[in-house]
Design an enzyme around this catalytic site. Structure first.
Site, mmCIF file in Angstrom:
data_model
loop_
_atom_site.group_PDB
_atom_site.id
_atom_site.type_symbol
_atom_site.label_atom_id
_atom_site.label_comp_id
_atom_site.label_asym_id
_atom_site.label_seq_id
_atom_site.Cartn_x
_atom_site.Cartn_y
_atom_site.Cartn_z
ATOM 1 N N ASP A 10 0.851 -1.187 0.000
ATOM 2 C CA ASP A 10 0.000 0.000 0.000
ATOM 3 C C ASP A 10 0.892 1.244 0.000
ATOM 4 O O ASP A 10 2.072 1.178 0.362
ATOM 5 C CB ASP A 10 -0.897 -0.035 1.245
ATOM 6 C CG ASP A 10 -1.663 1.251 1.439
ATOM 7 O OD1 ASP A 10 -2.387 1.652 0.510
ATOM 8 O OD2 ASP A 10 -1.535 1.867 2.519
ATOM 9 N N ASP A 12 -0.444 5.125 0.602
ATOM 10 C CA ASP A 12 -0.819 6.177 1.555
ATOM 11 C C ASP A 12 -1.053 5.583 2.939
ATOM 12 O O ASP A 12 -1.914 4.733 3.120
ATOM 13 C CB ASP A 12 -2.080 6.895 1.067
ATOM 14 C CG ASP A 12 -2.213 8.295 1.649
ATOM 15 O OD1 ASP A 12 -1.480 8.596 2.608
ATOM 16 O OD2 ASP A 12 -3.029 9.075 1.152
ATOM 17 N N ASP A 207 -1.402 -0.299 6.087
ATOM 18 C CA ASP A 207 -1.734 0.246 7.405
ATOM 19 C C ASP A 207 -3.204 0.102 7.761
ATOM 20 O O ASP A 207 -3.565 0.082 8.940
ATOM 21 C CB ASP A 207 -1.378 1.735 7.456
ATOM 22 C CG ASP A 207 -2.287 2.572 6.559
ATOM 23 O OD1 ASP A 207 -2.239 2.369 5.329
ATOM 24 O OD2 ASP A 207 -3.049 3.411 7.080
#
Length: 256
Positions: A10, A12, A207
């Protein structure tokens, strides 16, 4: 932690947050480059082209290229072109989505008489655009959304995401779209195909539990949660299905 051959990553909240590089992220990508490890940035952002995604990363100090990027726009175009090559599409979205659709040989039209309606994040959204999308879906066009993120992080706070735009068409027509991006399996299957490794040779890193980690879980891929973005460790520990690993930051992976 297992020594994987492929890393699906990922962006961002994992590589950067707004304009701030996250601790350990640049060093982790440098480590993968030095070790000749295969990796792909897997992003739900459909508005940017792979070149634009890579350019932003490089401008922030990373060393990567567009070959290491797969976006929800690319996955959407791949999904449609495989099922119905040469289809007509009415799209809401940015230049990244438009390029992916046309590169895949799909025909973009500006009216409601099309085979598919595709909704991606569009910062210039208008009532007219949503109206044409609704009319097309009511006319029988297949309805696809690049991703279901209802909000996106920004320096100003959390702004409306593509899931919010999609919901206008969905609520108006009563039709639920096919979602392509994380946590759905469609983008993950294409990422695995692009990286050309088996699922047990790869790990999904991110995240946010509800997109990144669930994308891996839903696809049968090991997951690594980084405690640098939205989902905290306390929140992770309350989940029914835990990620395979959770680390404070990506320095932990390099230093193992």
């Amino acid at each position: 932690m297992k020594d994987y051959k492929g890393y699906l990553i990922d962006i961002d909240g994992t590589m950067y947050k707004g304009t701030e590089v996250i601790e350990g992220a640049i060093e982790f990508i440098s480590y993968l480059n030095e070790q000749n490890k295969d990796y792909l940035f897997v992003t739900n952002n459909s508005s940017k082209t792979p070149d634009e995604v890579a350019e932003k990363l490089n401008n922030m100090g990373f060393q990567t290229s567009s070959e290491h990027v797969i976006t929800s726009a690319m996955a959407t175009a791949g999904y449609i072109s495989e099922i119905a090559p040469g289809s007509t599409v009415y799209m809401i979205g940015g230049s990244g989505l438009r390029k992916s659709l046309t590169d895949a040989g799909l025909i973009i039209k500006d009216d409601e008489h099309v085979d598919y309606v595709v909704v991606g994040l569009d910062v210039n959204i208008s009532y007219e655009k949503l109206s044409v999308a609704c009319l097309a879906v009511r006319n029988g066009a297949k309805f696809i959304s690049t991703n279901k993120d209802v909000s996106i992080p920004n320096e100003r706070g959390f702004l409306p995401g593509n899931g919010s735009l999609t919901s206008v068409v969905s609520v108006s027509t009563g039709i639920t779209p096919i979602f392509i991006g994380k946590p759905e399996t469609i983008i993950m299957e294409q990422a695995i195909e692009k990286i050309n490794l088996s699922k047990d040779e790869c790990v999904m890193i991110g995240d946010l539990y509800d997109t990144d980690i669930l994308a891996g879980i839903n696809s049968g891929i090991d997951t690594l949660h980084v405690q640098t973005g939205v989902t905290t460790l306390d929140e992770i520990n309350k989940k029914e299905v835990l990620p395979t690993y959770s680390v404070e930051n990506l320095f932990e992976v390099i230093n193992e």
